[in-house]
Scaffold this motif. Structure first.
Motif, PDB file in Angstrom:
ATOM      1  N   LYS A 244       0.845  -1.200   0.000  1.00 22.19           N
ATOM      2  CA  LYS A 244       0.000   0.000   0.000  1.00 22.19           C
ATOM      3  C   LYS A 244       0.880   1.249   0.000  1.00 22.19           C
ATOM      4  O   LYS A 244       1.833   1.354   0.785  1.00 22.19           O
ATOM      5  CB  LYS A 244      -0.918  -0.006   1.212  1.00 22.19           C
ATOM      6  N   ASN A 245       0.576   2.195  -0.881  1.00 20.97           N
ATOM      7  CA  ASN A 245       1.363   3.425  -1.007  1.00 20.97           C
ATOM      8  C   ASN A 245       0.461   4.547  -1.488  1.00 20.97           C
ATOM      9  O   ASN A 245      -0.663   4.301  -1.923  1.00 20.97           O
ATOM     10  CB  ASN A 245       2.533   3.214  -1.966  1.00 20.97           C
ATOM     11  N   ILE A 246       0.954   5.792  -1.442  1.00 22.83           N
ATOM     12  CA  ILE A 246       0.131   6.915  -1.912  1.00 22.83           C
ATOM     13  C   ILE A 246       0.748   7.635  -3.109  1.00 22.83           C
ATOM     14  O   ILE A 246       0.179   8.610  -3.595  1.00 22.83           O
ATOM     15  CB  ILE A 246      -0.140   7.939  -0.788  1.00 22.83           C
ATOM     16  N   SER A 247       1.921   7.165  -3.602  1.00 22.65           N
ATOM     17  CA  SER A 247       2.628   7.962  -4.609  1.00 22.65           C
ATOM     18  C   SER A 247       3.112   7.205  -5.838  1.00 22.65           C
ATOM     19  O   SER A 247       3.566   7.845  -6.791  1.00 22.65           O
ATOM     20  CB  SER A 247       3.834   8.643  -3.949  1.00 22.65           C
ATOM     21  N   CYS A 248       3.060   5.885  -5.843  1.00 28.12           N
ATOM     22  CA  CYS A 248       3.596   5.117  -6.972  1.00 28.12           C
ATOM     23  C   CYS A 248       2.526   5.031  -8.064  1.00 28.12           C
ATOM     24  O   CYS A 248       1.601   4.210  -7.992  1.00 28.12           O
ATOM     25  CB  CYS A 248       4.024   3.725  -6.520  1.00 28.12           C
ATOM     26  N   CYS A 249       2.660   5.876  -9.083  1.00 29.49           N
ATOM     27  CA  CYS A 249       1.598   6.070 -10.080  1.00 29.49           C
ATOM     28  C   CYS A 249       1.181   4.792 -10.800  1.00 29.49           C
ATOM     29  O   CYS A 249       0.004   4.597 -11.087  1.00 29.49           O
ATOM     30  CB  CYS A 249       2.050   7.113 -11.106  1.00 29.49           C
ATOM     31  N   GLU A 250       2.134   3.925 -11.111  1.00 28.21           N
ATOM     32  CA  GLU A 250       1.819   2.723 -11.882  1.00 28.21           C
ATOM     33  C   GLU A 250       1.498   1.527 -10.995  1.00 28.21           C
ATOM     34  O   GLU A 250       1.413   0.405 -11.472  1.00 28.21           O
ATOM     35  CB  GLU A 250       2.979   2.390 -12.816  1.00 28.21           C
ATOM     36  N   SER A 251       1.306   1.770  -9.726  1.00 26.92           N
ATOM     37  CA  SER A 251       1.069   0.679  -8.787  1.00 26.92           C
ATOM     38  C   SER A 251      -0.424   0.451  -8.550  1.00 26.92           C
ATOM     39  O   SER A 251      -1.150   1.390  -8.204  1.00 26.92           O
ATOM     40  CB  SER A 251       1.741   0.969  -7.446  1.00 26.92           C
ATOM     41  N   PRO A 252      -0.891  -0.787  -8.696  1.00 20.83           N
ATOM     42  CA  PRO A 252      -2.295  -1.086  -8.373  1.00 20.83           C
ATOM     43  C   PRO A 252      -2.575  -1.014  -6.875  1.00 20.83           C
ATOM     44  O   PRO A 252      -3.727  -1.061  -6.455  1.00 20.83           O
ATOM     45  CB  PRO A 252      -2.472  -2.517  -8.900  1.00 20.83           C
ATOM     46  N   PHE A 253      -1.509  -0.883  -6.075  1.00 22.48           N
ATOM     47  CA  PHE A 253      -1.661  -0.808  -4.621  1.00 22.48           C
ATOM     48  C   PHE A 253      -1.774   0.632  -4.126  1.00 22.48           C
ATOM     49  O   PHE A 253      -1.898   0.865  -2.927  1.00 22.48           O
ATOM     50  CB  PHE A 253      -0.466  -1.476  -3.932  1.00 22.48           C
ATOM     51  N   LYS A 254      -1.708   1.594  -5.046  1.00 22.57           N
ATOM     52  CA  LYS A 254      -1.778   3.000  -4.650  1.00 22.57           C
ATOM     53  C   LYS A 254      -3.137   3.303  -4.023  1.00 22.57           C
ATOM     54  O   LYS A 254      -4.177   2.867  -4.516  1.00 22.57           O
ATOM     55  CB  LYS A 254      -1.554   3.905  -5.856  1.00 22.57           C
ATOM     56  N   CYS A 255      -3.117   4.053  -2.921  1.00 15.37           N
ATOM     57  CA  CYS A 255      -4.358   4.417  -2.232  1.00 15.37           C
ATOM     58  C   CYS A 255      -4.406   5.924  -2.019  1.00 15.37           C
ATOM     59  O   CYS A 255      -3.425   6.635  -2.250  1.00 15.37           O
ATOM     60  CB  CYS A 255      -4.460   3.676  -0.893  1.00 15.37           C
ATOM     61  N   SER A 256      -5.535   6.419  -1.573  1.00 12.21           N
ATOM     62  CA  SER A 256      -5.679   7.856  -1.315  1.00 12.21           C
ATOM     63  C   SER A 256      -5.094   8.203   0.051  1.00 12.21           C
ATOM     64  O   SER A 256      -4.868   7.332   0.901  1.00 12.21           O
ATOM     65  CB  SER A 256      -7.156   8.242  -1.346  1.00 12.21           C
ATOM     66  N   ALA A 257      -4.875   9.486   0.266  1.00  9.41           N
ATOM     67  CA  ALA A 257      -4.386   9.953   1.567  1.00  9.41           C
ATOM     68  C   ALA A 257      -5.386   9.633   2.670  1.00  9.41           C
ATOM     69  O   ALA A 257      -5.001   9.320   3.806  1.00  9.41           O
ATOM     70  CB  ALA A 257      -4.101  11.448   1.514  1.00  9.41           C
ATOM     71  N   ASP A 258      -6.682   9.695   2.336  1.00 13.61           N
ATOM     72  CA  ASP A 258      -7.714   9.375   3.325  1.00 13.61           C
ATOM     73  C   ASP A 258      -7.657   7.902   3.719  1.00 13.61           C
ATOM     74  O   ASP A 258      -7.809   7.556   4.902  1.00 13.61           O
ATOM     75  CB  ASP A 258      -9.102   9.704   2.772  1.00 13.61           C
ATOM     76  N   GLU A 259      -7.436   7.030   2.749  1.00 12.16           N
ATOM     77  CA  GLU A 259      -7.320   5.602   3.049  1.00 12.16           C
ATOM     78  C   GLU A 259      -6.096   5.329   3.920  1.00 12.16           C
ATOM     79  O   GLU A 259      -6.139   4.505   4.839  1.00 12.16           O
ATOM     80  CB  GLU A 259      -7.231   4.799   1.748  1.00 12.16           C
ATOM     81  N   ALA A 260      -5.002   6.027   3.632  1.00 13.67           N
ATOM     82  CA  ALA A 260      -3.790   5.861   4.438  1.00 13.67           C
ATOM     83  C   ALA A 260      -4.037   6.316   5.875  1.00 13.67           C
ATOM     84  O   ALA A 260      -3.611   5.663   6.833  1.00 13.67           O
ATOM     85  CB  ALA A 260      -2.646   6.658   3.815  1.00 13.67           C
ATOM     86  N   ARG A 261      -4.756   7.439   6.031  1.00 11.08           N
ATOM     87  CA  ARG A 261      -5.075   7.928   7.375  1.00 11.08           C
ATOM     88  C   ARG A 261      -5.941   6.918   8.128  1.00 11.08           C
ATOM     89  O   ARG A 261      -5.754   6.692   9.325  1.00 11.08           O
ATOM     90  CB  ARG A 261      -5.804   9.273   7.289  1.00 11.08           C
TER      91      ARG A 261
END
Length: 301
Positions: A244-261
């Motif tokens: 899970k990450n918030i910045s890797c553009c090509e990653s299907p694991f990218k999430c929003s800042a709200d999800e990270a919070r």
């Protein structure tokens, strides 16, 4: 880029976590959202400090937890501490990892014929400052050691904080050998023996325990960065790694800042719930003991 840390739980407890935020105050993963390269022109890399020099608690990036906070390793239900390897106290350098790297357990190293250990690549920072867990520093790579831990490849990058007073004089592994007699030998000896007090055999090394130079180290780092890229793009078996990450553009694991919070808030709720139960149990136990006319200290909160 400036990074902040936020603690959850109490240090030296199984629930203790150090979460990371970027300069905008958004929760991030130190494994996936902090760039590997800090300065391409000067060839500086970001390092996430996990363990300060002279300390014993085995702190590490939690690769299998969402957002990969730093936690203390647990084995067989007990918090892990490294033994003091005479004549040293704890870790003999600031110890940590390079973000956006991954020693792929599916990849066999052509030199050592060993597979990766499923972790970010490790760094031993040999500067004069004692760092703190969660600190992100920019380091100059000097060389690398090929440690083999129970048959797995476990590279150890040797580096120095770019802001250290000695950094301008240390540009290679040979510079370390000349200016700090015995330091490299102590490093090999420490890594060879640090698990022996736990009943494990001595670790082995590739290249007869000789350090490889800066160019070789950078080549290994680049290779582990490519393995990491395949990991976050879901092009390889993740081996249980949480991506899970918030910045890797090509990653299907990218999430929003709200999800990270929400991930961090869920941890806070869990810890508060456990703490409330502990208090309640303490009160009940104290009441029971008091009825027997005995006064003792049951728990230090």
């Amino acid at each position: 880029m400036h990074y902040q840390t936020e603690e959850r739980g109490q240090p030296h407890s199984p629930d203790y976590r150090i979460y990371f935020k970027n300069s905008d105050g958004k929760y991030i993963s130190p494994f996936h959202d902090i760039s590997l390269k800090a300065d391409t022109e000067q060839m500086l890399f970001n390092m996430v400090v996990e363990v300060p020099r002279w300390s014993n608690a085995k702190m590490e990036i939690a690769t299998k937890e969402p957002l990969n906070p730093i936690k203390q390793d647990v084995k067989k239900g007990k918090l892990r501490y490294v033994a003091n390897i005479f004549p040293h106290k704890g870790y003999i350098w600031n110890y940590g990892a390079l973000p956006q790297t991954w020693e792929d357990p599916n990849h066999t190293d052509k030199e050592t014929h060993c597979c990766g250990d499923n972790d970010p690549i490790d760094v031993c920072e040999i500067g004069t400052q004692v760092c703190f867990p969660g600190q992100v520093i920019q380091v100059k790579v000097l060389g690398i050691l090929a440690m083999i831990d129970e048959g797995e490849m476990d590279w150890k990058v040797i580096a120095i904080n770019a802001k250290d007073p000695d950094a301008k004089n240390l540009n290679s592994i040979e510079d370390v050998r000349k200016s700090r007699p015995g330091h490299l030998e102590a490093t090999v000896d420490w890594f060879r023996k640090y698990k022996v007090p736990d009943g494990k055999p001595e670790n082995q090394f590739g290249f007869n325990g000789q350090f490889k130079d800066k160019d070789f180290a950078v080549k290994i780092i680049k290779s582990t960065h490519e393995h990491w890229r395949a990991l976050v793009q879901k092009q390889t078996n993740s081996g249980g790694i949480e991506c899970k990450n918030i910045s890797c553009c090509e990653s299907p694991f990218k999430c929003s800042a709200d999800e990270a919070r929400d991930v961090v808030e869920a941890v806070r709720t869990f810890i508060c719930s456990c703490f409330t139960m502990t208090i309640a149990n303490t009160i009940i136990a104290y009441k029971t003991v008091s009825e027997l006319g005995v006064v003792i200290v049951l728990y230090n909160i």
